[in-house]
Design an enzyme around this catalytic site. Structure first.
Site, PDB file in Angstrom:
ATOM      1  N   ILE A  44       0.819  -1.213   0.000  1.00  0.00           N
ATOM      2  CA  ILE A  44       0.000   0.000   0.000  1.00  0.00           C
ATOM      3  C   ILE A  44       0.854   1.265   0.000  1.00  0.00           C
ATOM      4  O   ILE A  44       0.318   2.380  -0.040  1.00  0.00           O
ATOM      5  CB  ILE A  44      -0.969   0.032   1.202  1.00  0.00           C
ATOM      6  CG1 ILE A  44      -0.204  -0.131   2.531  1.00  0.00           C
ATOM      7  CG2 ILE A  44      -2.029  -1.032   1.056  1.00  0.00           C
ATOM      8  CD1 ILE A  44      -1.085   0.032   3.751  1.00  0.00           C
ATOM      9  N   ARG A  46       5.259   2.838  -0.657  1.00  0.00           N
ATOM     10  CA  ARG A  46       6.708   2.655  -0.780  1.00  0.00           C
ATOM     11  C   ARG A  46       7.398   3.948  -0.385  1.00  0.00           C
ATOM     12  O   ARG A  46       6.895   5.045  -0.659  1.00  0.00           O
ATOM     13  CB  ARG A  46       7.113   2.295  -2.212  1.00  0.00           C
ATOM     14  CG  ARG A  46       6.670   0.922  -2.676  1.00  0.00           C
ATOM     15  CD  ARG A  46       7.145   0.680  -4.108  1.00  0.00           C
ATOM     16  NE  ARG A  46       6.697  -0.603  -4.633  1.00  0.00           N
ATOM     17  CZ  ARG A  46       7.356  -1.749  -4.466  1.00  0.00           C
ATOM     18  NH1 ARG A  46       8.509  -1.741  -3.804  1.00  0.00           N
ATOM     19  NH2 ARG A  46       6.902  -2.867  -4.969  1.00  0.00           N
ATOM     20  N   GLY A  48      11.661   5.658   0.568  1.00  0.00           N
ATOM     21  CA  GLY A  48      13.034   5.601   0.109  1.00  0.00           C
ATOM     22  C   GLY A  48      13.746   4.331   0.527  1.00  0.00           C
ATOM     23  O   GLY A  48      14.621   3.843  -0.188  1.00  0.00           O
ATOM     24  N   PHE A  49      13.382   3.797   1.690  1.00  0.00           N
ATOM     25  CA  PHE A  49      14.077   2.587   2.141  1.00  0.00           C
ATOM     26  C   PHE A  49      13.124   1.608   2.816  1.00  0.00           C
ATOM     27  O   PHE A  49      13.519   0.830   3.674  1.00  0.00           O
ATOM     28  CB  PHE A  49      15.221   2.951   3.098  1.00  0.00           C
ATOM     29  CG  PHE A  49      14.815   3.799   4.281  1.00  0.00           C
ATOM     30  CD1 PHE A  49      14.446   3.215   5.480  1.00  0.00           C
ATOM     31  CD2 PHE A  49      14.814   5.181   4.177  1.00  0.00           C
ATOM     32  CE1 PHE A  49      14.087   3.989   6.554  1.00  0.00           C
ATOM     33  CE2 PHE A  49      14.453   5.963   5.256  1.00  0.00           C
ATOM     34  CZ  PHE A  49      14.092   5.362   6.457  1.00  0.00           C
ATOM     35  N   VAL A  52       5.474  -0.676   2.597  1.00  0.00           N
ATOM     36  CA  VAL A  52       4.406  -0.819   3.587  1.00  0.00           C
ATOM     37  C   VAL A  52       3.350  -1.773   3.042  1.00  0.00           C
ATOM     38  O   VAL A  52       2.903  -1.634   1.893  1.00  0.00           O
ATOM     39  CB  VAL A  52       3.769   0.538   3.932  1.00  0.00           C
ATOM     40  CG1 VAL A  52       2.693   0.359   5.003  1.00  0.00           C
ATOM     41  CG2 VAL A  52       4.830   1.526   4.402  1.00  0.00           C
ATOM     42  N   ASP A 172      10.472  15.542   8.061  1.00  0.00           N
ATOM     43  CA  ASP A 172      10.028  15.115   6.738  1.00  0.00           C
ATOM     44  C   ASP A 172       8.507  15.194   6.657  1.00  0.00           C
ATOM     45  O   ASP A 172       7.840  14.262   6.211  1.00  0.00           O
ATOM     46  CB  ASP A 172      10.511  13.697   6.430  1.00  0.00           C
ATOM     47  CG  ASP A 172      10.361  13.346   4.945  1.00  0.00           C
ATOM     48  OD1 ASP A 172      10.293  14.272   4.115  1.00  0.00           O
ATOM     49  OD2 ASP A 172      10.312  12.144   4.623  1.00  0.00           O
TER      50      ASP A 172
END
Length: 462
Positions: A44, A46, A48-49, A52, A172
């Site tokens: 559901i 994505r 940077g690292f 989900v 962020d």
């Protein structure tokens, strides 16, 4: 507990519904199972690292965040867990638990069989069905009315204020990192880049800052960067302007923000809210950090000041018609027995209040519902809720129930009898004047200790 170590799926289901439970360590095998071995169909989100996943349980849904390249991002994982363990607020995504698993794996390396450590780093959160805020930013005021947009702005501000009170910088903050629950309440998520400060610490010097372009404060491009709460304020300002205008990256004045809403039906006080929010957004996005608001408290105070004069009346009235206790209805499971639980309803108004308790789930209920009645003015009322007899614990043992209430304009015997003879018709005709309280009802098991059952047993002891 699972005899192999860690909690079971049933225990995770209770944990997910228990607002007072603390985050705990979760076994990798459990997270692997509930995500169908990290199926691509359950992805559901994505980052940077991390990826989900939506994990569907028998009694609810949770979100599982699986980190990739764990050796490279171990510091981010530990930092995120450190921040998440400190926070609990209605405008912060609820953290359920973490997994830090390392296992040896034998594999071929240049023709030799060698033992290598395989790290798994995962986080588990409440699942929020409406997705992220960026999917709702639109330049059409009709698609998301001002009341909803203002509630979003207020919720984001309250969540960020809570973080700063607890010495946490998010660093962020973007629409993609603000999720929405079924009632469109915003919740801040993704603490992978966050910093936890000491109690008397106000900033930290660093040489580089990661984040999302467009939401990063201009000073992050300096050679020497001093991280302070003013970083988050800049990001907040960008988000507020996007919510106000429905557009990304635009320069605004208070006048052109007001012009955007010119064709909508708003009262004078709502115009004041738009004006104040636009002013806050512009101040937060000042290039010079010194010109931004002094703190989140300053922003919260500005919103509170304008709210003192708004007097927005919610559907069903300004005060709760019925106070409800407890918020979770618990039933200790016993085979082939109908279990009862008292639900205390208190009418603090000077009118008769009619109510209806209903199962809000789509599946068959283990409760004997619906229940209806009338609570006289200024009176406590005990509603006895009863389960149906079940030989085995039902697969769906945690359900959503709702209590609807509405004022009977005339509280004489004829009107009360009319309601009792056709309660569903009464609530259908009452429409927007119905107040709704959402609750959980669940079976508890003696071998699973939860704060749900603790509250119930404590109340019985008293």
């Amino acid at each position: 507990m699972d005899p192999r170590g860690g909690i079971t799926q049933m225990e995770l289901e209770y944990l997910a519904h228990d607002e007072d439970a603390e985050p705990i360590a979760l076994p990798f095998q459990l997270l692997e199972k509930i995500t169908d071995y990290f199926s691509h169909e359950l992805i559901i989100g994505r980052g940077g690292f991390a990826v989900v996943y939506k994990a569907v349980l028998d009694n609810g849904i949770v979100a599982v965040k699986k980190l990739s390249n764990t050796h490279m991002y171990e510091e981010q994982f530990q930092g995120e867990v450190q921040c998440l363990m400190k926070v609990k607020h209605k405008n912060i995504v609820r953290f359920l638990g973490y997994c830090a698993d390392t296992q040896g794996n034998i594999s071929d390396y240049k023709g030799k069989m060698v033992m290598a450590d395989v790290q798994q780093r995962l986080l588990c959160f409440e699942y929020l069905p409406k997705g992220s805020l960026d999917g709702y930013i639109t330049d059409s005021p009709g698609e998301l009315n001002w009341r909803k947009r203002y509630d979003m702005i207020k919720g984001i501000c309250e969540g960020l204020h809570y973080l700063h009170q607890n010495n946490i910088l998010h660093l962020d903050l973007t629409p993609g990192n603000i999720l929405l629950d079924e009632d469109m309440m915003p919740k801040i998520t993704d603490f992978g880049l966050s910093r936890c400060f000491e109690e008397d610490q106000t900033g930290v010097i660093t040489k580089n800052v990661a984040g999302t372009r467009g939401y990063l404060a201009p000073e992050c491009y300096n050679k020497e960067i001093i991280l302070t709460h003013k970083f988050d304020l800049y990001s907040l300002g960008v988000i507020m302007i996007e919510i106000l205008t429905g557009k990304k990256g635009c320069q605004v004045t208070i006048e052109n923000v007001l012009q955007i809403w010119n064709n909508t039906m708003l009262d004078a006080l709502q115009w004041d809210q738009i004006r104040v929010c636009a002013k806050i957004g512009m101040e937060c996005t000042e290039v010079d950090p010194a010109k931004r608001p002094a703190s989140m408290k300053h922003i919260i105070d500005c919103l509170a000041e304008i709210e003192c004069s708004t007097h927005v009346i919610p559907a069903g009235g300004t005060r709760e018609l019925l106070l409800v206790h407890p918020s979770v209805i618990c039933f200790p499971f016993e085979p082939n027995k109908a279990i009862t639980c008292p639900l205390q309803l208190t009418n603090n108004t000077d009118k008769h209040v009619a109510f209806r308790l209903m199962d809000n789930s789509m599946e068959s209920s283990f409760l004997r519902l619906p229940l209806y009645d009338v609570v006289p003015p200024n009176t406590p009322y005990t509603l006895i809720v009863t389960t149906q007899k079940k030989e085995d614990l039902p697969r769906k043992y945690i359900i959503d129930v709702i209590l609807q209430s509405a004022t009977l304009i005339l509280g004489d015997d004829d009107h009360i009898n009319t309601f009792r003879s056709q309660p569903d018709k009464f609530f259908q005709e009452t429409g927007n004047d119905v107040q709704v309280v959402k609750q959980k009802a669940l079976y508890t098991l003696t071998h699973i200790a939860t704060s749900f059952s603790k509250v119930k047993y404590d109340e019985q002891a008293q």
